[in-house]
Scaffold this motif. Structure first.
Motif, PDB file in Angstrom:
ATOM      1  N   MET A   1       0.728  -1.354   0.030  1.00  0.00           N
ATOM      2  CA  MET A   1       0.076   0.096  -0.132  1.00  0.00           C
ATOM      3  C   MET A   1       0.727   1.269   0.219  1.00  0.00           C
ATOM      4  O   MET A   1       1.995   1.428   0.690  1.00  0.00           O
ATOM      5  N   ARG A   2       0.664   2.077  -0.676  1.00  0.00           N
ATOM      6  CA  ARG A   2       1.399   3.445  -0.664  1.00  0.00           C
ATOM      7  C   ARG A   2       0.444   4.591  -0.033  1.00  0.00           C
ATOM      8  O   ARG A   2      -0.556   4.254   0.424  1.00  0.00           O
ATOM      9  N   VAL A   3       1.398   5.630   0.239  1.00  0.00           N
ATOM     10  CA  VAL A   3       0.763   6.785   1.259  1.00  0.00           C
ATOM     11  C   VAL A   3      -0.504   7.285   0.375  1.00  0.00           C
ATOM     12  O   VAL A   3      -1.418   7.817   0.940  1.00  0.00           O
ATOM     13  N   SER A   4      -0.426   7.446  -1.023  1.00  0.00           N
ATOM     14  CA  SER A   4      -1.486   7.907  -1.764  1.00  0.00           C
ATOM     15  C   SER A   4      -2.636   7.374  -1.924  1.00  0.00           C
ATOM     16  O   SER A   4      -3.880   7.949  -2.013  1.00  0.00           O
ATOM     17  N   ASP A   5      -2.972   6.013  -1.325  1.00  0.00           N
ATOM     18  CA  ASP A   5      -4.031   5.219  -0.981  1.00  0.00           C
ATOM     19  C   ASP A   5      -4.637   5.512   0.076  1.00  0.00           C
ATOM     20  O   ASP A   5      -5.958   5.135   0.122  1.00  0.00           O
ATOM     21  N   LEU A   6      -3.846   6.269   0.959  1.00  0.00           N
ATOM     22  CA  LEU A   6      -4.526   6.669   2.372  1.00  0.00           C
ATOM     23  C   LEU A   6      -5.558   7.980   2.178  1.00  0.00           C
ATOM     24  O   LEU A   6      -6.114   8.703   2.966  1.00  0.00           O
ATOM     25  N   ILE A   7      -5.170   8.724   0.904  1.00  0.00           N
ATOM     26  CA  ILE A   7      -5.925  10.119   0.827  1.00  0.00           C
ATOM     27  C   ILE A   7      -7.116   9.934  -0.183  1.00  0.00           C
ATOM     28  O   ILE A   7      -7.055   9.425  -1.234  1.00  0.00           O
ATOM     29  N   ASP A   8      -8.261  10.660   0.133  1.00  0.00           N
ATOM     30  CA  ASP A   8      -9.394  10.460  -0.584  1.00  0.00           C
ATOM     31  C   ASP A   8      -8.926  11.257  -2.022  1.00  0.00           C
ATOM     32  O   ASP A   8      -8.818  12.619  -1.817  1.00  0.00           O
ATOM     33  N   PRO A   9      -9.199  10.865  -3.197  1.00  0.00           N
ATOM     34  CA  PRO A   9      -8.954  11.686  -4.363  1.00  0.00           C
ATOM     35  C   PRO A   9      -9.736  12.689  -4.644  1.00  0.00           C
ATOM     36  O   PRO A   9      -9.373  13.628  -5.288  1.00  0.00           O
ATOM     37  N   THR A  10     -10.786  12.677  -4.007  1.00  0.00           N
ATOM     38  CA  THR A  10     -11.973  13.831  -4.454  1.00  0.00           C
ATOM     39  C   THR A  10     -11.810  14.817  -3.512  1.00  0.00           C
ATOM     40  O   THR A  10     -11.807  16.231  -3.772  1.00  0.00           O
ATOM     41  N   THR A  11     -11.566  14.867  -2.134  1.00  0.00           N
ATOM     42  CA  THR A  11     -11.484  15.882  -1.194  1.00  0.00           C
ATOM     43  C   THR A  11      -9.842  16.148  -0.772  1.00  0.00           C
ATOM     44  O   THR A  11      -9.500  17.217  -0.374  1.00  0.00           O
ATOM     45  N   HIS A  12      -8.940  15.383  -1.464  1.00  0.00           N
ATOM     46  CA  HIS A  12      -7.865  15.595  -0.999  1.00  0.00           C
ATOM     47  C   HIS A  12      -7.415  15.906   0.273  1.00  0.00           C
ATOM     48  O   HIS A  12      -6.396  16.344   0.618  1.00  0.00           O
ATOM     49  N   LYS A  13      -7.953  14.930   1.070  1.00  0.00           N
ATOM     50  CA  LYS A  13      -7.902  14.791   2.469  1.00  0.00           C
ATOM     51  C   LYS A  13      -7.758  13.446   2.904  1.00  0.00           C
ATOM     52  O   LYS A  13      -7.903  12.366   2.116  1.00  0.00           O
ATOM     53  N   TRP A  14      -7.197  13.376   4.140  1.00  0.00           N
ATOM     54  CA  TRP A  14      -6.771  11.833   4.703  1.00  0.00           C
ATOM     55  C   TRP A  14      -8.325  11.132   4.652  1.00  0.00           C
ATOM     56  O   TRP A  14      -9.202  11.715   5.372  1.00  0.00           O
ATOM     57  N   ASN A  15      -8.311   9.629   4.279  1.00  0.00           N
ATOM     58  CA  ASN A  15      -9.418   8.867   4.471  1.00  0.00           C
ATOM     59  C   ASN A  15      -9.503   8.555   5.792  1.00  0.00           C
ATOM     60  O   ASN A  15      -8.578   7.488   6.260  1.00  0.00           O
ATOM     61  N   ARG A  16     -10.251   9.164   6.731  1.00  0.00           N
ATOM     62  CA  ARG A  16      -9.833   8.857   8.312  1.00  0.00           C
ATOM     63  C   ARG A  16     -10.688   7.576   8.606  1.00  0.00           C
ATOM     64  O   ARG A  16     -10.111   6.844   9.284  1.00  0.00           O
ATOM     65  N   ASN A  17     -11.734   6.862   7.776  1.00  0.00           N
ATOM     66  CA  ASN A  17     -12.173   5.716   7.987  1.00  0.00           C
ATOM     67  C   ASN A  17     -11.110   4.522   7.712  1.00  0.00           C
ATOM     68  O   ASN A  17     -10.825   3.624   8.456  1.00  0.00           O
ATOM     69  N   LEU A  18     -10.245   4.738   6.680  1.00  0.00           N
ATOM     70  CA  LEU A  18      -9.418   3.909   6.518  1.00  0.00           C
ATOM     71  C   LEU A  18      -7.911   3.990   7.270  1.00  0.00           C
ATOM     72  O   LEU A  18      -7.452   2.852   7.744  1.00  0.00           O
ATOM     73  N   LEU A  19      -7.762   5.307   7.618  1.00  0.00           N
ATOM     74  CA  LEU A  19      -6.533   5.424   8.729  1.00  0.00           C
ATOM     75  C   LEU A  19      -7.093   4.758  10.147  1.00  0.00           C
ATOM     76  O   LEU A  19      -6.300   3.915  10.677  1.00  0.00           O
ATOM     77  N   GLN A  20      -8.387   4.757  10.411  1.00  0.00           N
ATOM     78  CA  GLN A  20      -8.669   3.974  11.583  1.00  0.00           C
ATOM     79  C   GLN A  20      -8.811   2.505  11.723  1.00  0.00           C
ATOM     80  O   GLN A  20      -8.772   2.019  12.470  1.00  0.00           O
ATOM     81  N   GLY A  21      -9.160   2.113  10.167  1.00  0.00           N
ATOM     82  CA  GLY A  21      -9.236   0.610  10.006  1.00  0.00           C
ATOM     83  C   GLY A  21      -7.535  -0.101   9.994  1.00  0.00           C
ATOM     84  O   GLY A  21      -7.506  -1.244  10.237  1.00  0.00           O
ATOM     85  N   LEU A  22      -6.719   0.919   9.638  1.00  0.00           N
ATOM     86  CA  LEU A  22      -5.581   0.314   9.341  1.00  0.00           C
ATOM     87  C   LEU A  22      -4.482   0.558  10.566  1.00  0.00           C
ATOM     88  O   LEU A  22      -3.189  -0.345  10.770  1.00  0.00           O
ATOM     89  N   PHE A  23      -4.668   1.550  11.434  1.00  0.00           N
ATOM     90  CA  PHE A  23      -3.724   1.876  12.287  1.00  0.00           C
ATOM     91  C   PHE A  23      -4.478   2.018  13.740  1.00  0.00           C
ATOM     92  O   PHE A  23      -5.403   2.170  13.693  1.00  0.00           O
ATOM     93  N   ILE A  24      -3.587   1.959  14.780  1.00  0.00           N
ATOM     94  CA  ILE A  24      -3.974   2.145  16.289  1.00  0.00           C
ATOM     95  C   ILE A  24      -4.363   3.611  16.353  1.00  0.00           C
ATOM     96  O   ILE A  24      -3.877   4.415  15.432  1.00  0.00           O
ATOM     97  N   PRO A  25      -5.580   3.955  17.182  1.00  0.00           N
ATOM     98  CA  PRO A  25      -5.754   5.271  17.253  1.00  0.00           C
ATOM     99  C   PRO A  25      -4.670   6.463  17.460  1.00  0.00           C
ATOM    100  O   PRO A  25      -4.900   7.511  16.786  1.00  0.00           O
ATOM    101  N   HIS A  26      -3.849   6.115  18.055  1.00  0.00           N
ATOM    102  CA  HIS A  26      -2.535   7.129  18.471  1.00  0.00           C
ATOM    103  C   HIS A  26      -1.980   7.438  17.126  1.00  0.00           C
ATOM    104  O   HIS A  26      -1.510   8.584  16.662  1.00  0.00           O
ATOM    105  N   GLU A  27      -1.431   6.358  16.315  1.00  0.00           N
ATOM    106  CA  GLU A  27      -1.138   6.363  15.059  1.00  0.00           C
ATOM    107  C   GLU A  27      -1.802   7.318  13.861  1.00  0.00           C
ATOM    108  O   GLU A  27      -1.377   7.947  13.126  1.00  0.00           O
ATOM    109  N   ALA A  28      -3.174   6.995  13.915  1.00  0.00           N
ATOM    110  CA  ALA A  28      -4.115   7.419  12.922  1.00  0.00           C
ATOM    111  C   ALA A  28      -4.235   8.955  13.391  1.00  0.00           C
ATOM    112  O   ALA A  28      -4.492   9.616  12.343  1.00  0.00           O
TER     113      ALA A  28
END
Length: 304
Positions: A1-28
């Motif tokens: 997985m690349r860093v760009s996969d964690l970014i919403d291509p429409t809003t150009h913001k972090w995909n928070r749902n994906l971050l919370q699913g892949l990382f522990i809360p502190h890292e997300a």
């Protein structure tokens, strides 16, 4: 997985749902606090141990010295043990006397050994000895907001950090030559790593806000000297927030006429109050030809 996969291509913001699913809360939370540019910016190699991002011999030496100190247990070396024994073995007064006596006079021979002048005399009057020195602090005069020239608008920006809730506040106000508010905003964002990054975020937000309203000729003003200097420079900033400023400047069209101005905090109070107001804002609030009711009196008194 690349860093760009964690970014919403429409809003150009972090995909928070994906971050919370892949990382522990502190890292997300840490990842979500990293600001993302709205457009593509070329990667730059920077030196993260100076504010400018440029390498200096002094910063390199300091980095190596710090690294060496961390790798060694200095407090447990034999040489330092002897030093600490000597320090703790010194004979020191347990309590200073309430009145100056011969002991202190002999050990503080400052008045007798340093020639000085007191109102034309080479001697200090006895009555002056022991008198507490009065220090007068000259406070800088308060600066008020100054209007832009006729036909132009001024865009003021300010940031605030809310460490207790892990958020940052962005405040922007656009005013005309008469001091009338054209538009203002308060926006809440994830708290970045440093105040300078927060100021860079709100400076970029101010540029986009003015352009969204159709302005191509305006003055961008803030109280962060580092941000204004970097914005007004033609060279790419290698600082930790340089990519944010480069991305914002890249959105300016060829017909844009934007100048940059630095002002003291007292002359930028409206923008900072809008940033502080973001604590109570969920997302973004925009006022057209107005400001929040509690800032109406402030905008009247701040107009120079």
């Amino acid at each position: 997985m690349r860093v760009s996969d964690l970014i919403d291509p429409t809003t150009h913001k972090w995909n928070r749902n994906l971050l919370q699913g892949l990382f522990i809360p502190h890292e997300a939370k840490l990842i979500a606090s990293i600001p993302i540019c709205m457009n593509k910016v070329e990667d730059e190699v920077i030196w993260p141990f100076t504010p400018s991002g440029c390498y200096t011999v002094k910063s390199g030496s300091k980095f190596l010295a710090t690294k060496q100190c961390r790798s060694q247990h200095i407090s447990h070396t034999p040489n330092n043990n002897g030093l600490w024994k000597m320090i703790w073995g010194l004979s020191i007064l347990s309590k200073a006397p309430s009145k100056p006596g011969p002991y202190l006079i002999q050990r503080v021979p400052i008045v007798a050994s340093i020639p000085c002048r007191f109102r034309g005399s080479s001697h200090i009057p006895p009555s002056y000895l022991g008198r507490p020195k009065q220090i007068h602090h000259n406070r800088p005069a308060s600066v008020k907001w100054s209007p832009p020239p006729l036909g132009r608008v001024k865009v003021n920006f300010g940031g605030a950090l809310f460490k207790d809730i892990g958020k940052a506040g962005l405040g922007v106000i656009i005013r005309d030559c008469n001091g009338q508010a054209i538009a203002s905003l308060s926006e809440q964002a994830s708290m970045p790593f440093s105040p300078d990054i927060a100021e860079a975020m709100v400076a970029a937000r101010a540029l986009s806000f003015a352009q969204d309203l159709g302005y191509t000729s305006f003055i961008l003003e803030g109280d962060s000297a580092n941000i204004i200097t970097a914005q007004s420079s033609n060279e790419t900033s290698l600082s930790t927030y340089g990519h944010i400023l480069s991305s914002a400047k890249a959105t300016l069209g060829a017909d844009s006429c934007v100048s940059f101005s630095h002002v003291r905090r007292s002359g930028n109070s409206i923008a900072h109050n809008l940033a502080k107001h973001a604590r109570y804002v969920r997302g973004l609030l925009v006022w057209t030809e107005d400001v929040p009711p509690h800032l109406i009196s402030v905008i009247l008194t701040n107009h120079g």
